[in-house]
Each structure stands twice: as structure tokens, then as C-alpha cells.
Design an enzyme around this catalytic site. Structure first.
Site, PDB file in Angstrom:
ATOM      1  N   ASP A 249       0.821  -1.202   0.000  1.00 45.71           N
ATOM      2  CA  ASP A 249       0.000   0.000   0.000  1.00 45.71           C
ATOM      3  C   ASP A 249       0.856   1.253   0.000  1.00 45.71           C
ATOM      4  O   ASP A 249       2.045   1.213   0.305  1.00 45.71           O
ATOM      5  CB  ASP A 249      -0.881   0.018   1.256  1.00 45.71           C
ATOM      6  CG  ASP A 249      -2.048  -0.953   1.119  1.00 45.71           C
ATOM      7  OD1 ASP A 249      -2.390  -1.286  -0.015  1.00 45.71           O
ATOM      8  OD2 ASP A 249      -2.593  -1.352   2.163  1.00 45.71           O
ATOM      9  N   LYS A 271      -3.296   3.204  -2.537  1.00 49.26           N
ATOM     10  CA  LYS A 271      -4.589   3.877  -2.646  1.00 49.26           C
ATOM     11  C   LYS A 271      -4.519   5.189  -1.890  1.00 49.26           C
ATOM     12  O   LYS A 271      -4.165   5.210  -0.725  1.00 49.26           O
ATOM     13  CB  LYS A 271      -5.690   3.004  -2.047  1.00 49.26           C
ATOM     14  CG  LYS A 271      -6.037   1.841  -2.926  1.00 49.26           C
ATOM     15  CD  LYS A 271      -7.335   1.208  -2.493  1.00 49.26           C
ATOM     16  CE  LYS A 271      -7.101   0.270  -1.349  1.00 49.26           C
ATOM     17  NZ  LYS A 271      -8.269  -0.532  -1.026  1.00 49.26           N
ATOM     18  N   MET A 384      -8.030   8.134   9.362  1.00 45.58           N
ATOM     19  CA  MET A 384      -8.495   8.865   8.173  1.00 45.58           C
ATOM     20  C   MET A 384      -9.400  10.012   8.591  1.00 45.58           C
ATOM     21  O   MET A 384     -10.463  10.233   8.013  1.00 45.58           O
ATOM     22  CB  MET A 384      -9.231   7.911   7.212  1.00 45.58           C
ATOM     23  CG  MET A 384      -8.317   6.810   6.696  1.00 45.58           C
ATOM     24  SD  MET A 384      -9.174   5.507   5.788  1.00 45.58           S
ATOM     25  CE  MET A 384      -9.763   4.476   7.124  1.00 45.58           C
TER      26      MET A 384
HETATM   27  N1  SAH Z   1      -4.291  -0.625   8.832  1.00 43.02           N
HETATM   28  C1  SAH Z   1      -3.804   0.679   9.206  1.00 43.02           C
HETATM   29  C2  SAH Z   1      -4.801   1.767   8.924  1.00 43.02           C
HETATM   30  C3  SAH Z   1      -5.089   1.956   7.477  1.00 43.02           C
HETATM   31  S1  SAH Z   1      -6.168   3.300   7.191  1.00 43.02           S
HETATM   32  C4  SAH Z   1      -3.388   0.658  10.667  1.00 43.02           C
HETATM   33  O1  SAH Z   1      -3.625  -0.329  11.355  1.00 43.02           O
HETATM   34  O2  SAH Z   1      -2.793   1.624  11.126  1.00 43.02           O
HETATM   35  C5  SAH Z   1      -5.040   4.629   6.920  1.00 43.02           C
HETATM   36  C6  SAH Z   1      -5.014   5.561   8.098  1.00 43.02           C
HETATM   37  O3  SAH Z   1      -4.170   5.038   9.100  1.00 43.02           O
HETATM   38  C7  SAH Z   1      -4.434   6.924   7.801  1.00 43.02           C
HETATM   39  O4  SAH Z   1      -5.383   7.765   7.203  1.00 43.02           O
HETATM   40  C8  SAH Z   1      -4.060   7.389   9.180  1.00 43.02           C
HETATM   41  O5  SAH Z   1      -5.186   7.829   9.894  1.00 43.02           O
HETATM   42  C9  SAH Z   1      -3.587   6.099   9.811  1.00 43.02           C
HETATM   43  N2  SAH Z   1      -2.129   5.934   9.749  1.00 43.02           N
HETATM   44  C10 SAH Z   1      -1.429   5.015   9.087  1.00 43.02           C
HETATM   45  N3  SAH Z   1      -0.106   5.165   9.309  1.00 43.02           N
HETATM   46  C11 SAH Z   1       0.021   6.205  10.168  1.00 43.02           C
HETATM   47  C12 SAH Z   1       1.127   6.843  10.791  1.00 43.02           C
HETATM   48  N4  SAH Z   1       2.375   6.440  10.591  1.00 43.02           N
HETATM   49  N5  SAH Z   1       0.873   7.881  11.603  1.00 43.02           N
HETATM   50  C13 SAH Z   1      -0.375   8.295  11.852  1.00 43.02           C
HETATM   51  N6  SAH Z   1      -1.444   7.730  11.279  1.00 43.02           N
HETATM   52  C14 SAH Z   1      -1.259   6.689  10.449  1.00 43.02           C
END
Ligand code: SAH
Length: 464
Positions: A249, A271, A384
Site C-alpha cells: 500500500d 490507494k 483517516m
Molecule cells: N491498517 C492501518 C490503517 C489503514 S487506514 C493501521 O492499522 O494503522 C489509513 C489511516 O491510518 C491513515 O489515514 C491514518 O489515519 C492512519 N495511519 C497510518 N499510518 C500512520 C502513521 N504512521 N501515523 C499516523 N497515522 C497513520
């Protein structure tokens, strides 16, 4: 594509060139690598051309080209660097049936000579239809640096082994064998024992591959964590080490991708939250396609694969195709983000539950149980949530939430560019706008950074 690239065999063919200066020399250096019969017409040839003729590498005619000289030749180069003379010789060559190249004159040429990276028998030809010779040279320089010098001998020795390799079934097994040869066993044998070491290494490698049972394809859903490679699990590392194919991703960081097996096929299915994307159906198809071909596939998702990762759709596709899978958990961004502010997600006496919310879903801004969330002490980790901050604020205030409820936004949690925005429900949209966040961000509703809460309680004490 006005010019069609082909590789022309020059054994038993003749090539005629008119000219004896710098342009002629440049073309002759290339032509001398081929088995062509080369005829050069030049009243006043450069010393190199005289030497080559003396060595029997080309036929030198010390006069101007005349009608009849190009009969039967495959190619003709007009390289006199003189427009009138080039026009005269090109006309003769055309009349006598050769394909004509007028050096540095695209318009009057029937074929052009590309920029060439030579790792014989591997030859890379680069053409820009004359549009950007500078670009062709830059691409050539890049490839020259990238392709190891041993590639030529390895390809030559490999070619002689093709028949033996047919003992492996056509398809994945044979492809794996050759990939192993060109990128691992071959270069290693070459480094250890030079060309002489390559044939025995090929024999060993073939025996090794023949003894392998044909493997069933499999997909590992691997949580890549929030971005810091050190937050990968050991299982995630091992899966990356052995992957044939990695689908990843947008939020998976380059430092993590680097850990994948060097030969692995890396597929970006990134995405954007609201932007261009690889359709989910396409991702499902890719997983099934590679799994069915027998590959060990790693489906790398940011954070934990089970949190807002559309995991179930992908699992359903694999189940439908009868392909095995398993899940390797990862550190979800809420865990990384809460660590960065020194807080707990749950705390005795404050909150006995924590919600993982998404700011938007497929329909737009996501709806939630706002009335419950608005009660004092509630904590939510909002994924998000950047674009929906104002919407969420509005709903919570409407349901009676305290305007002073702390809200903390952690951008790029665990990464070197991590930023923490400490805000309140009342000021959230303004604080977010001022911070101008560009990376992924996790929003905590009901949590303030621990340092700030210390600071606040000190302040309260002072006021008291
Ligand atoms: N599966 C992922 C989430 C995917 S949805 C998880 O468990 O973290 C994508 C969202 O995850 C982003 O919009 C943000 O809100 C969050 N996200 C992912 N990586 C991040 C990071 N390093 N710091 C802060 N938010 C993060």
C-alpha cells in the site's frame, strides 16, 4: 513509434560506409563488433581505419564511392560529414537497394542507430526518434552503471545451459531457476571462481531446483506497522525475506520495502484516501493470480492488516479461488501514536473502552454513536480523520460534548517526521488548518499528550 526496433543479423551480410573522419570512426567502432563484411570508401581515411584494414577487420577502398559499390549490401552509412557528398552517396545506395543512414540527418535516413549498452549477448538499444539524444545518453549511462559487467558472460553461459534446464517444468519452476541463476548463484560463482566456476554452479543449482517439490501458492497478510522498520514483527521480516511477490500500500515506507527479498516482484497497489487508486477488484485479482501461480505472496498493509484494511474482501477472493492465507499482525497506528504522546489507550477510572473510528467510509463521512462518544471520559482513535475533522467536531458538539475535550493529532507516527498537534474539540479545525499536515495522521479524541497534561495540572495547581 515511427522507427521499429529490430535486431538485425549481420552474419554473411555486407555493410558499406562512405567517409573516413570522426563520424565514420564512431559508426565503425560499433560495426566492428558485428560479423558483417565492412567496406569503407574514403580517399583520405583516418589512421585507425588504415590499421583496421591492415588487420583484415574491414575492406578499405581509397577512393570516393561510385555506382555499383553498394550492390548487395544490407546497410549503408553516408558518413562524409558533407551534405552534398552524403546526398550523392545516399542516392547511389538507395538505387542499389540498401537501407540508408545519413549520419546526423534523421530526415534523410531510413534507419537510425540507437544508443547501445553492450553486455553481449545482452544488448540494450535506446532510441528517442531523434527527439532527445541527451536523454538517450543519460539512460545509457544509468544502465551502464546498473548492469553488472558479468552479465554478458553469465548470459552466454546460461544460453548454453538452456537445454539442460528444460528438465524443469515450463513456467514458474523454470523462471525461478533462471532468476536464481542470474541474480544469486551466477554472480556468486563468477565472483568466487570466474567463468570456470559457472558451469558447475549451474549443475548444482539445477539439481537443487529439481529436488524441490512444486509449492502451493500462499498469501500472507502482513501488518507493516506505522512506518518505522524496527516496529515490524519478526514474522513480518521473515515473510518479506522469502516473498516471491509483494503487493504493498501507499503508506508502507521505503525502508520497509527495502527489506523484501531482492528478487521479489514488487507491486504498488497504493490507494490515496480520496484520490487515484488501484480498484479493490484489481488487487483481489492480482492476489489470486499470483497465488494461483504458486508464488509466496506477501500482502503488505500499513499498521495492522485487520484495522481499516479491507482485508475481508481480499480473504474472500482467495477463499473463492482455494488459495491458502494467513495473517501476521502488525502495530496499528493508534498504538504507535498513543506511544508517542506517552498515554494509555485505556485507563482505570477514565475509560474502560476505546473506539477505533474511521473519519470517512465508502459513502463519505462516517456516522457513529455520537451521543455515547460525547460523554465525559470517552476515548476514540480516529483513522483517516483529517478531512472529516469539522464534521466530527460538529456532531460531537451537537450531542453535548465538552468544548474543552482534548484532541491530539499525531502525523507520521513512529517516523522521523512525526508531528504532534495538541488541540481541543473547540479549536480542532483551526489548529489542523494551521498545522497544514501532509502525512497520514491519527486523531485521538479524549486524549492529550502526557507532557501537556502534566503542564496543565501544574497550571491548575498554580491557579488554585
Ligand atoms: N491498517 C492501518 C490503517 C489503514 S487506514 C493501521 O492499522 O494503522 C489509513 C489511516 O491510518 C491513515 O489515514 C491514518 O489515519 C492512519 N495511519 C497510518 N499510518 C500512520 C502513521 N504512521 N501515523 C499516523 N497515522 C497513520
Amino acid at each position: 513509434m515511427q522507427h521499429f526496433p529490430i535486431f538485425l543479423s549481420l552474419s554473411d551480410r555486407s555493410v558499406v560506409l562512405s567517409g573516413g573522419g570522426a563520424a565514420a570512426l564512431a559508426k565503425l567502432r560499433l560495426l566492428l563488433k558485428t560479423p558483417a563484411q565492412i567496406h569503407v570508401y574514403a580517399p583520405d581515411p583516418a589512421p585507425e581505419i588504415i590499421d583496421w584494414a591492415a588487420q583484415g577487420r574491414l575492406h578499405l577502398h581509397r577512393r570516393a564511392l561510385a555506382p555499383g559499390d553498394v550492390t548487395g549490401a544490407a546497410l549503408f552509412y553516408a558518413a562524409d560529414e558533407d551534405a552534398a557528398e552524403d546526398e550523392r552517396t545516399a542516392a547511389i545506395a538507395r538505387a542499389e537497394g540498401a537501407l540508408v543512414n545519413v549520419v546526423d540527418n534523421l530526415e534523410h535516413s531510413e534507419f537510425i542507430t540507437p544508443a547501445i549498452v553492450d553486455r553481449d549477448p545482452v544488448t540494450v538499444a535506446i532510441g528517442t526518434e531523434g527527439a532527445a539524444p541527451v536523454l538517450a545518453r543519460a539512460i545509457k549511462a544509468e544502465l551502464e552503471a546498473k548492469l553488472p559487467a558479468t552479465l554478458g558472460p553469465l548470459a552466454r553461459l546460461g544460453k548454453a545451459f538452456r537445454k539442460a534446464a528444460e528438465a524443469l517444468p515450463l513456467g514458474r519452476a523454470r523462471r525461478d531457476f533462471w532468476a536464481d541463476y542470474y541474480f544469486r548463484a551466477g554472480p556468486r560463482a563468477m565472483a568466487d571462481g570466474g567463468e570456470a566456476g559457472v558451469a558447475p554452479a549451474l549443475d548444482d543449482l539445477l539439481a537443487d531446483h529439481l529436488s524441490r517439490k512444486s509449492r502451493a501458492g500462499h498469501v500472507a497478510f502482513v501488518g507493516a506497522g506505522p512506518g518505522d522498520p524496527e516496529l515490524l514483527t519478526l514474522k513480518a521480516r521473515r515473510a518479506l525475506d522469502t516473498a516471491d511477490v509483494v503487493l504493498y500500500d501507499r503508506l508502507v515506507t521505503p525502508g520497509i520495502l527495502e527489506l523484501a527479498r531482492r528478487e521479489a516482484l514488487m507491486i504498488d497497489v497504493g490507494k490515496e484516501g480520496f484520490g487515484a487508486s488501484t480498484p479493490q477488484e484489481r488487487i483481489n485479482d492480482l492476489l489470486v493470480e499470483h497465488g494461483a501461480s504458486g508464488a509466496q505472496v506477501v500482502r503488505l498493509k500499513s499498521g495492522d492488516a485487520t484495522v481499516f484494511g479491507r482485508l475481508d474482501e481480499e480473504i474472500d477472493a482467495l477463499d473463492g479461488a482455494g488459495i491458502g492465507w494467513h495473517i501476521v499482525p502488525g502495530i496499528t497506528s493508534a498504538s504507535a501514536a498513543v506511544a508517542s504522546i506517552g498515554q494509555s489507550l485505556t485507563r482505570r477510572g477514565r475509560n474502560t473502552s476505546v473506539r477505533l473510528l474511521t473519519g470517512h467510509d465508502m459513502q463519505g463521512f462516517a456516522d457513529h454513536d455520537w451521543a455515547t462518544l460525547a460523554r465525559p471520559g470517552e476515548v476514540a482513535a480516529i483513522y483517516m480523520g483529517k478531512k472529516s475533522a469539522r464534521f466530527i467536531q460538529g456532531r460531537l458538539l451537537m450531542h453535548g460534548a465538552d468544548r474543552a475535550t482534548p484532541v491530539t493529532v499525531v502525523e507520521n507516527a513512529s517516523r522521523p517526521d512525526q508531528r504532534i498537534v495538541s488541540s481541543t474539540l473547540a479549536t480542532l479545525p483551526a489548529d489542523l488548518a494551521a498545522a497544514d499536515l501532509t502525512g497520514p495522521a491519527l486523531t485521538f479524541y479524549g486524549l492529550a499528550p502526557r507532557a501537556a497534561s502534566h503542564h496543565l495540572s501544574d497550571l491548575h495547581k498554580e491557579l488554585a
